[in-house]
Design a protein around this motif. Structure first.
Motif, PDB file in Angstrom:
ATOM      1  N   GLU A  77       0.854  -1.186   0.000  1.00 46.84           N
ATOM      2  CA  GLU A  77       0.000   0.000   0.000  1.00 46.84           C
ATOM      3  C   GLU A  77       0.892   1.238   0.000  1.00 46.84           C
ATOM      4  N   LYS A  78       0.592   2.193  -0.859  1.00 48.78           N
ATOM      5  CA  LYS A  78       1.291   3.466  -0.825  1.00 48.78           C
ATOM      6  C   LYS A  78       0.720   4.282   0.323  1.00 48.78           C
ATOM      7  N   ILE A  79       1.571   4.756   1.193  1.00 47.80           N
ATOM      8  CA  ILE A  79       1.137   5.392   2.433  1.00 47.80           C
ATOM      9  C   ILE A  79       1.087   6.900   2.213  1.00 47.80           C
ATOM     10  N   LEU A  80      -0.126   7.431   2.016  1.00 43.04           N
ATOM     11  CA  LEU A  80      -0.351   8.837   1.711  1.00 43.04           C
ATOM     12  C   LEU A  80      -1.282   9.446   2.746  1.00 43.04           C
ATOM     13  N   LYS A  81      -1.095  10.719   3.042  1.00 49.98           N
ATOM     14  CA  LYS A  81      -1.881  11.359   4.092  1.00 49.98           C
ATOM     15  C   LYS A  81      -3.363  11.423   3.751  1.00 49.98           C
ATOM     16  N   SER A 101       3.556   1.366  14.864  1.00 46.40           N
ATOM     17  CA  SER A 101       4.930   1.611  14.450  1.00 46.40           C
ATOM     18  C   SER A 101       4.882   2.368  13.130  1.00 46.40           C
ATOM     19  N   LEU A 102       5.507   3.551  13.102  1.00 42.61           N
ATOM     20  CA  LEU A 102       5.492   4.390  11.903  1.00 42.61           C
ATOM     21  C   LEU A 102       6.926   4.740  11.526  1.00 42.61           C
ATOM     22  N   ASP A 103       7.361   4.241  10.376  1.00 46.63           N
ATOM     23  CA  ASP A 103       8.733   4.470   9.905  1.00 46.63           C
ATOM     24  C   ASP A 103       8.734   4.356   8.396  1.00 46.63           C
ATOM     25  N   ILE A 104       8.415   5.466   7.714  1.00 43.44           N
ATOM     26  CA  ILE A 104       8.375   5.437   6.255  1.00 43.44           C
ATOM     27  C   ILE A 104       9.459   6.327   5.643  1.00 43.44           C
ATOM     28  N   ASP A 105      10.386   6.814   6.487  1.00 47.50           N
ATOM     29  CA  ASP A 105      11.570   7.538   6.001  1.00 47.50           C
ATOM     30  C   ASP A 105      11.228   8.799   5.218  1.00 47.50           C
ATOM     31  N   SER A 106      10.110   9.434   5.496  1.00 45.16           N
ATOM     32  CA  SER A 106       9.778  10.596   4.677  1.00 45.16           C
ATOM     33  C   SER A 106       8.730  11.483   5.327  1.00 45.16           C
ATOM     34  N   MET A 107       7.463  11.188   5.060  1.00 51.38           N
ATOM     35  CA  MET A 107       6.355  12.048   5.452  1.00 51.38           C
ATOM     36  C   MET A 107       5.661  11.556   6.722  1.00 51.38           C
ATOM     37  N   ASP A 108       6.424  10.997   7.626  1.00 48.44           N
ATOM     38  CA  ASP A 108       5.860  10.386   8.836  1.00 48.44           C
ATOM     39  C   ASP A 108       4.969  11.349   9.624  1.00 48.44           C
ATOM     40  N   TYR A 109       5.376  12.605   9.737  1.00 46.71           N
ATOM     41  CA  TYR A 109       4.611  13.583  10.514  1.00 46.71           C
ATOM     42  C   TYR A 109       3.215  13.761   9.939  1.00 46.71           C
ATOM     43  N   TYR A 110       3.103  13.855   8.627  1.00 48.89           N
ATOM     44  CA  TYR A 110       1.805  14.072   7.989  1.00 48.89           C
ATOM     45  C   TYR A 110       0.919  12.832   8.097  1.00 48.89           C
ATOM     46  N   TYR A 143       5.395  18.541   2.530  1.00 49.96           N
ATOM     47  CA  TYR A 143       4.778  17.294   2.084  1.00 49.96           C
ATOM     48  C   TYR A 143       5.013  17.067   0.597  1.00 49.96           C
ATOM     49  N   ASP A 144       5.455  15.868   0.268  1.00 46.09           N
ATOM     50  CA  ASP A 144       5.696  15.465  -1.119  1.00 46.09           C
ATOM     51  C   ASP A 144       5.497  13.961  -1.177  1.00 46.09           C
ATOM     52  N   GLU A 145       4.394  13.534  -1.771  1.00 48.07           N
ATOM     53  CA  GLU A 145       4.081  12.097  -1.758  1.00 48.07           C
ATOM     54  C   GLU A 145       5.043  11.286  -2.613  1.00 48.07           C
ATOM     55  N   ASN A 146       5.851  11.947  -3.429  1.00 50.80           N
ATOM     56  CA  ASN A 146       6.836  11.239  -4.258  1.00 50.80           C
ATOM     57  C   ASN A 146       8.247  11.286  -3.679  1.00 50.80           C
ATOM     58  N   PHE A 147       8.385  11.861  -2.478  1.00 50.97           N
ATOM     59  CA  PHE A 147       9.707  11.983  -1.860  1.00 50.97           C
ATOM     60  C   PHE A 147      10.286  10.608  -1.545  1.00 50.97           C
ATOM     61  N   ARG A 148      11.583  10.470  -1.771  1.00 50.14           N
ATOM     62  CA  ARG A 148      12.302   9.253  -1.402  1.00 50.14           C
ATOM     63  C   ARG A 148      13.538   9.658  -0.613  1.00 50.14           C
ATOM     64  N   GLY A 156      11.685  13.818   7.022  1.00 48.76           N
ATOM     65  CA  GLY A 156      10.897  13.726   8.249  1.00 48.76           C
ATOM     66  C   GLY A 156      10.707  15.018   9.007  1.00 48.76           C
ATOM     67  N   ALA A 157      10.719  14.906  10.336  1.00 47.41           N
ATOM     68  CA  ALA A 157      10.471  16.034  11.228  1.00 47.41           C
ATOM     69  C   ALA A 157      11.284  15.857  12.497  1.00 47.41           C
ATOM     70  N   GLY A 158      11.531  16.974  13.181  1.00 51.25           N
ATOM     71  CA  GLY A 158      12.292  16.942  14.412  1.00 51.25           C
ATOM     72  C   GLY A 158      11.481  16.445  15.595  1.00 51.25           C
ATOM     73  N   ILE A 159      12.171  16.156  16.674  1.00 61.40           N
ATOM     74  CA  ILE A 159      11.541  15.604  17.874  1.00 61.40           C
ATOM     75  C   ILE A 159      10.463  16.542  18.433  1.00 61.40           C
ATOM     76  N   GLY A 160      10.711  17.851  18.401  1.00 62.58           N
ATOM     77  CA  GLY A 160       9.758  18.793  18.962  1.00 62.58           C
ATOM     78  C   GLY A 160       8.419  18.762  18.255  1.00 62.58           C
ATOM     79  N   CYS A 161       8.444  18.568  16.932  1.00 62.97           N
ATOM     80  CA  CYS A 161       7.199  18.515  16.158  1.00 62.97           C
ATOM     81  C   CYS A 161       6.340  17.331  16.584  1.00 62.97           C
ATOM     82  N   PHE A 162       6.974  16.174  16.739  1.00 61.80           N
ATOM     83  CA  PHE A 162       6.219  14.983  17.123  1.00 61.80           C
ATOM     84  C   PHE A 162       5.714  15.078  18.554  1.00 61.80           C
ATOM     85  N   VAL A 163       6.518  15.626  19.436  1.00 64.24           N
ATOM     86  CA  VAL A 163       6.078  15.761  20.830  1.00 64.24           C
ATOM     87  C   VAL A 163       4.870  16.688  20.911  1.00 64.24           C
ATOM     88  N   LYS A 164       4.905  17.813  20.219  1.00 65.30           N
ATOM     89  CA  LYS A 164       3.778  18.745  20.227  1.00 65.30           C
ATOM     90  C   LYS A 164       2.514  18.086  19.683  1.00 65.30           C
TER      91      LYS A 164
END
Length: 220
Positions: A77-81, A101-110, A143-148, A156-164
């Motif tokens: 499955e392509k994982i898109l927001k 568990s979320l680890d897609i090396d790219s748009m995890d925050y979205y 956000y870029d659904e074609n990002f690799r 991705g995003a920094g720790i502060g973004c995910f904590v917030k």
């Protein structure tokens, strides 16, 4: 606690499944379900495999970029927001479940934002973040659904973004994984000289008021 010796790892790279196994000895797994986004082949590197097998959980496991599944539960499955919640629903994922568990090396925050906005609520979440940013720097890649992901640190995003984001969803950051070395008895011990890049969040319903949790700066 930081530096606690734990059994494992069994499948994960940096002892994540050992810590999760320890954690689930103290919280119940009433939903018997896990979600793995960025599951790769479902075995080596998996954060959920040991617990899913140990407790006979149902799972939803998606991957797209690396298509060499070693486990029958992996779905391509392509994982898109804009579609992640529809795809979770398609594969009968319950709105409340035990482990994400979320680890897609790219748009995890979205993707995480979409999951929370869509009403999905894991009890425990392990999320990949970008460790190059300080705890009080709030950077998210556009956000870029074609990002690799490439060999640079522009993902991705920094720790502060995910904590917030997770604080707004009623979660608390309780652990940041370091790399693991194994002692002579096969027990994993943290190598604090090198940090891995996975954050462990716990829903606040499991946290008592007098629980002492390190600050975000300490965990980072």
């Amino acid at each position: 606690p930081h530096g606690h010796p734990w059994p494992g790892p069994w499948y994960s790279d940096d002892g994540e499944d050992g810590v999760l196994n320890y954690l689930f000895e103290y919280i119940n797994d009433k939903h018997k379900f896990a979600v793995d986004l960025g599951a790769a082949h479902g075995m080596g590197g998996s954060q959920i495999r040991y617990l899913a097998d140990k407790y006979d959980w149902g799972t939803t496991e998606f991957d797209y970029g690396m298509w060499n599944p070693m486990h029958k539960r992996i779905r391509r499955e392509k994982i898109l927001k804009d579609t992640i919640c529809d795809r979770l629903k398609h594969w009968n994922t319950p709105k409340e479940f035990d482990l994400l568990s979320l680890d897609i090396d790219s748009m995890d925050y979205y993707i995480l934002t979409a999951i929370l906005v869509g009403g999905y609520r894991p009890n425990v979440a392990i999320i990949e973040y970008n460790p190059i940013f300080a705890h009080d720097e709030y950077y998210v890649r556009n956000y870029d659904e074609n990002f690799r992901k490439d060999s640079t640190s522009g993902y991705g995003a920094g720790i502060g973004c995910f904590v917030k984001l997770m604080n707004e969803g009623d979660y608390t950051l309780i652990h940041n994984f370091a790399n693991v070395v194994t002692d002579d008895n096969g027990v994993g011990i943290e190598d604090k000289s090198v940090q891995a890049n996975n954050l462990l969040f716990l829903h606040n319903k499991f946290i008592e008021e007098d629980t002492i949790i390190p600050s975000i700066s300490e965990l980072h």
